[in-house]
Design a protein around this motif. Sequence first.
Motif, PDB file in Angstrom:
ATOM      1  N   ARG A 132      32.335  37.302  44.704  1.00  8.12           N
ATOM      2  CA  ARG A 132      33.035  36.050  45.029  1.00  8.12           C
ATOM      3  C   ARG A 132      32.900  35.768  46.525  1.00  8.12           C
ATOM      4  O   ARG A 132      33.061  36.670  47.348  1.00  8.12           O
ATOM      5  N   VAL A 133      32.654  34.503  46.873  1.00  5.00           N
ATOM      6  CA  VAL A 133      32.670  34.109  48.285  1.00  5.00           C
ATOM      7  C   VAL A 133      34.110  33.752  48.635  1.00  5.00           C
ATOM      8  O   VAL A 133      34.693  32.865  48.023  1.00  5.00           O
ATOM      9  N   LEU A 134      34.684  34.474  49.596  1.00  4.55           N
ATOM     10  CA  LEU A 134      36.087  34.267  49.956  1.00  4.55           C
ATOM     11  C   LEU A 134      36.197  33.919  51.429  1.00  4.55           C
ATOM     12  O   LEU A 134      35.313  34.236  52.218  1.00  4.55           O
ATOM     13  N   LYS A 135      37.328  33.282  51.774  1.00  3.51           N
ATOM     14  CA  LYS A 135      37.563  33.044  53.194  1.00  3.51           C
ATOM     15  C   LYS A 135      39.014  33.337  53.528  1.00  3.51           C
ATOM     16  O   LYS A 135      39.894  33.296  52.664  1.00  3.51           O
ATOM     17  N   LEU A 160      35.108  46.697  52.162  1.00  3.74           N
ATOM     18  CA  LEU A 160      35.895  45.740  51.366  1.00  3.74           C
ATOM     19  C   LEU A 160      35.096  44.495  51.010  1.00  3.74           C
ATOM     20  O   LEU A 160      35.396  43.820  50.027  1.00  3.74           O
ATOM     21  N   ARG A 366      41.022  46.288  44.536  1.00  3.54           N
ATOM     22  CA  ARG A 366      41.049  44.839  44.337  1.00  3.54           C
ATOM     23  C   ARG A 366      39.815  44.169  44.930  1.00  3.54           C
ATOM     24  O   ARG A 366      39.261  43.256  44.338  1.00  3.54           O
ATOM     25  N   PHE A 367      39.395  44.595  46.129  1.00  6.21           N
ATOM     26  CA  PHE A 367      38.291  43.905  46.796  1.00  6.21           C
ATOM     27  C   PHE A 367      36.919  44.392  46.319  1.00  6.21           C
ATOM     28  O   PHE A 367      35.953  43.659  46.364  1.00  6.21           O
TER      29      PHE A 367
END
Lengths: 379, 478
Positions: A132-135, A160, A366-367
Amino acid sequence: MRPESEEELAALVAGARCPLRVIGGGTRPVGHPPEGAVLSAAGLSGVVTYEPGALTLVVRAGTPVADVEAVLAGENQRLAFEPMDHRALLGTAGVPTIGGVVAANVSGPRRVQAGACRDFLLGARFVDGAGRVLKSGGRVMKNVTGYDLVKLLAGSWGTLGVLSEISFKLQAIPEAEATVVRRGLSAAAGVAALSAALGSPFDVSGAAHAPAGVLADEALTLVRLEGMGPSVRYRAGRLAEAGGEIVEAGESADLWRRIRDVQPFAGRAGALWRVSVKPTDGPVLSERLAAAGLKHEALFDWGGGLVWLLVEERGDAGAAVIRAQVAASGGHARLERASAQTRARVPVFPPRPAPLAEIEAGIRARFDPRGIFNPGLMG
Amino acid sequence: MHIPPPRQSLLAGKAALAARLRSVLPDDAVIDDPHETRAYECDALTACHCPPLLAVLPASTAEVSAVLRICYEEGVPVVPRGSGTSLAGGALPTADSVVLGVARMNAVLEVDYANRFIRVEAGRTNLSVTGEVEADGFFYAPDPSSQLACAIAGNIAMNSGGAHCLKYGVTTNNLLGVTMVKADGEVVEIGGAHLDAPGLDLLGLICGSEGQLGVVTEATLRILHKPEGARPVLIGFDSNEVAGQCVSDIIRAGILPVAIEFMDRPCIEATEAFAHPGYPDCEALLIVEVEGSHAEIDAQLAVIKEIALRLDPVELRESRSAEESAKIWLGRKSAFGAMGQINDYMCLDGTIPVSQLPFVLKRIGEMSRDYGLGVGNVFHAGDGNMHPLILYDANKPGDLEKCEAFGADILKLCVEAGGCLTGEHGVGVEKRELMGAQFSSDDLEAQMSVKDVFDPDWLLNPAKVFPLALSAGRRSAA
Ligand SMILES: Cc1cc2nc3c(=O)[nH]c(=O)nc-3n(C[C@H](O)[C@H](O)[C@H](O)COP(=O)(O)OP(=O)(O)OC[C@H]3O[C@@H](n4cnc5c(N)ncnc54)[C@H](O)[C@@H]3O)c2cc1C
């Protein structure tokens, strides 16, 4: 694997069938050597936005540190946290990337005044273990919207997520710098002098003590001042009233570059520890280690609180005695440099107390649910 | 603002819960009288209120742990509370929750000048931390305007800032360690008098987590020696654009003032009428303060004056005495009160890139006309942290709703301009439903999964920060 875009990076991670060894320039091989296919972030390069009038920079994670510094210098600005270059110390080659600096939370002598790398991060984009691309955060100076996951990524050594883009708060390069140099003090007296300087109104931006034989034949106690010319001269003068001579400009900068990069211990045989303690505990630690029979050389930065210890690389390289002493006073010790064999035997990162280890394991799960990013690097 | 309905089973269990809590706390530390629990029904977001089931006032980490253990076993939500000055409804209870106030925990535990830190219990007020070390020349840098009242606990939970954070950073940059109690009652120590984390930076994560990851009971804070002096200069301009230009020119010139405050015409007029600071009649006003030795102050002010004069200011007033400095600051410090004289107001807190200042101010002016509600702007311009104050009449039906809609539009504008929903006040309940404007559902899922680690049953401040629909499953699973 060397993705050229964030989407490509996300796809590669999502499709990964084996562990990944995440690297930027590969110049900071600290930690337990992880197994896996190399995933380099170096292809994600370039400045995204730079607003000198707002002191903010958004840059892709694989951008060489030297390029970032050059772009900033063009506007008379810099990264305030003064990241060290690990190459000489660790005997590595390659091109350090800005993402590597952040992943390792690398901060230099100015840490005592300006803060650490993590303090200058305004936001980040990254790809987690599920692809997933997260910010988190953004590109503005003040932001408390949602949890500060950026702090969590800084110093997570790529375990992470893989950073793709980072926003920094910057600093103007001051007009002048000077260093007050005192000679011949013991470590305890040197650190006491540093405490006095750091506890003065004179805004000290570097405070280090090098025992005899480390930077020079004599012990050197160094206090750095930066700012506008007249102000630096005035403050240096005031601090030099307690003793010491004043060196300026290039000569001063050169001293701090050597401290930043732990240059006295580069190219020397032996294992190297990086210890963070309460500043006045720095010299005490060194004395106690000597009393316990651990031969070592020390360099004290951060007012005494960052202790670089060069020890003989035998047995556990002093791990048990160093960690016992550090545990007694509070702080932590990382084995920054040692052979792969020693690092396979000795926990490189300090073992965590049970409740914190559990929280960290929960966050990792989680990560990076599949445990594919630099498995085992942090222990 | 929607407050989730209480669980009937918890309401029914009130007496039994109070009795259990009294078994671990002194009698007067458990508040169950419905008249007395009213004191905890809201924070500084007074438009929202709801008395809690109970309030407790533990006096030690051990007592906090015992309370949390009981609430964990009983499945009761807990709302941590410092001094209740949150402007985001961070300390707003639900009817089935226990408010856990740390106000009784206000001791100084250790002061260490050689190592430049102070360790305090988390209920201690911000200003009294500085008060403890001031006589020796030291101070604690983060200085929210509410510093007389707000607690270090709330500062940590909200990662609060202050007028001087341009130079010294916000709470997270000045926090060295915490003692924290997890939702299940377990006590953890994170950080300490040394710098930086040995493993993951949990301290950085906890700061700004709005009381959702644990209850902070003690904190180790960095203290600094005061500079030799400080002096402000006041600069008036006849347009917001030029004032914005001046801010960015000062920063580009390599000057780092401790504060650059900005007020627009409506705010200037209101403060002039209220506090008579003698401000010039102009569109935009900057207060720029620099610090250091006298030589340094003079040198910095010379550069700032040169920059300002190039931009043809309406007025440039340099302070020559402590009284003149106080007068320059007087209007700024009374701005909120002045606006409050005109009407009720809602204070927003979005941040924008400094370069967007003129554009965003212009848009806010247009929206103000469209909504028919007045707005004044007073804010920390150096870091782009805006505080639009929207005026409304709480007694006029529909005005509050209109004001909330206007506020939401301004915050979305901040995000569109490249900024964020909140620069220092936090999300709380106020901005909860707007989080989707800034974050994707994956981003929010990642944040919520962090709460899962610390508080798997979602008992701590459950109905905050995340849009209610997104957190519903997690909250009801408890
Ligand atoms: C007039 C005024 C001016 C203000 N100016 C500023 C300003 O300049 N800068 C700024 O940043 N803010 C400002 N604020 C907002 C507010 O003062 C801050 O958010 C402050 O930090 C809140 O502290 P508190 O002790 O009152 O916390 P509370 O309002 O009691 O709680 C705030 C949040 O912290 C959580 N919390 C409280 N105690 C704990 C604990 N022990 N452990 C974990 N979580 C806890 C609560 O659950 C809640 O989410 C201002 C408010 C007012 C009314």
